[in-house]
Scaffold this active site. Sequence first.
Site, PDB file in Angstrom:
ATOM      1  CG  ASP A  57      -0.258  -0.060   2.537  1.00  0.00           C
ATOM      2  OD1 ASP A  57       0.811  -0.697   2.618  1.00  0.00           O
ATOM      3  OD2 ASP A  57      -0.778   0.515   3.518  1.00  0.00           O
TER       4      ASP A  57
ATOM      5  CG  ASP B 109       6.869   4.537   2.141  1.00  0.00           C
ATOM      6  OD1 ASP B 109       7.025   3.362   2.524  1.00  0.00           O
ATOM      7  OD2 ASP B 109       6.218   5.385   2.781  1.00  0.00           O
TER       8      ASP B 109
ATOM      9  CD  GLU C   2       4.285   0.618   6.759  1.00  0.00           C
ATOM     10  OE1 GLU C   2       5.104   0.975   7.615  1.00  0.00           O
ATOM     11  OE2 GLU C   2       3.848   1.410   5.868  1.00  0.00           O
ATOM     12  CD  GLU C   3       2.580   4.122   4.100  1.00  0.00           C
ATOM     13  OE1 GLU C   3       2.484   4.774   5.155  1.00  0.00           O
ATOM     14  OE2 GLU C   3       3.609   4.081   3.408  1.00  0.00           O
TER      15      GLU C   3
END
Length: 434
Positions: free
Chosen positions: A83, A113, A147-148
């Site tokens: 993500d 990222d 994860e974000e």
Amino acid sequence: MADPRALDEVVEFTSGLIRIDTTNRGGGDCRERPAAEYAAERLAGAGLEPLLLERTPGRTNVVARIEGTEPGADALLVHGHLDVVPADAAEWSVHPFSGEVRDGVVWGRGAVDMKNMDAMILAVVRSWARTGVRPRRDLVIAFTADEEASAEDGSGFLADEHAELFEGCTEGISESGAFTFHDGAGRQIYPIAAGERGTGWLKLTARGRAGHGSKVNKENAVTRLAAAVTRIGEHRWPLRLTPTVRAALAELAALYGIDADFGDVERLLEKLGPAAKLVEATVRNSANPTMLDAGYKLNVIPGEAVAHVDGRYLPGDEEEFTATLDRLTGPDVDWEFAHREVALEAPVDAPLFDRMRAAVQEFAPEGHVVPYCMSGGTDAKQFSRLGITGYGFAPLKLPEGLDYQALFHGVDERVPVEALHFGVRVLDRFLRTA
């Protein structure tokens, strides 16, 4: 050495993953499945048997295992998230989900990222399949969702519900380490992450007496909240040196030929010049107000006002962090954790760290490898529940003038093709013998 095709594939895969929009807006608003299927298809093409796992439909994770040549050796987790944070196309030079490759640079949200690292992992694994390479120890490859945000649909779900897939894993590597930091004086520094501050995302709620905007009101919820937010934003947290940060300061001081005076850390940071950026955010806790929500009409004093604060705390400092927030918010404002995760510390004198250092120095002999602590957090927090010690190791050789850290969640996120090639070579070298 990774084969030439791997160098082409890492660019292709970085661009391909960027073109799959996996924007995570929080609150479950994301769909990683297309990217997960993209990664799984390429793992299957390398002869692996990837598993696609979901806690919530569309929030897909991928896990696969590569058997090592030494039975009984501890396994290594290699993980990356699929993500990305939102991007406003109107602010960008190129469309953030174009994956455009222009003038030797791959552009788009996720370029650093962290779809670049996802692509590096895929390229290395496929290179091994073509050349018959096997690692020394088992490798568990994991591409995660969420994860974000909270990681509840990603690494948290995997750690809580599928721990058996990570059997034998004692250490892991992921994002935010082994990138080139140029100090402006000709030195190239490669920081490898061996720690993370803990995550303490806070929700503040002030309550008061609702009323007409023209009347005197000494129980104004907005005023109470504003006062608390100001106290938090202006608070100067005390200095704390964790083992990782102490090691970072010691190695940087040696590099610059200065005394590592831990009795005057502020002065030591001044002497380090630009290199201080690698540690200055991790010598203390922090709490930054980020969101405010109050009222529904200009002439109505609301009975409630809400704020959100991004808090981070060092290993061992969570108790002090919470006690300080109790004091700063005061009697008229309640607060709670909206999201909370542990701080991490990893040994810098471990054999794995030495192997990471050696892999970087083989391909960047002019570089200086140092440990550092991340100011933010990664999926390593959730995987630590399984006893896995996490490091940040996503190697990139970057040109001077490209501010890598500013590109995280920034506009015009991009990564040079040569940086990806370097990453594949270093990662290949490291993972063969890790």
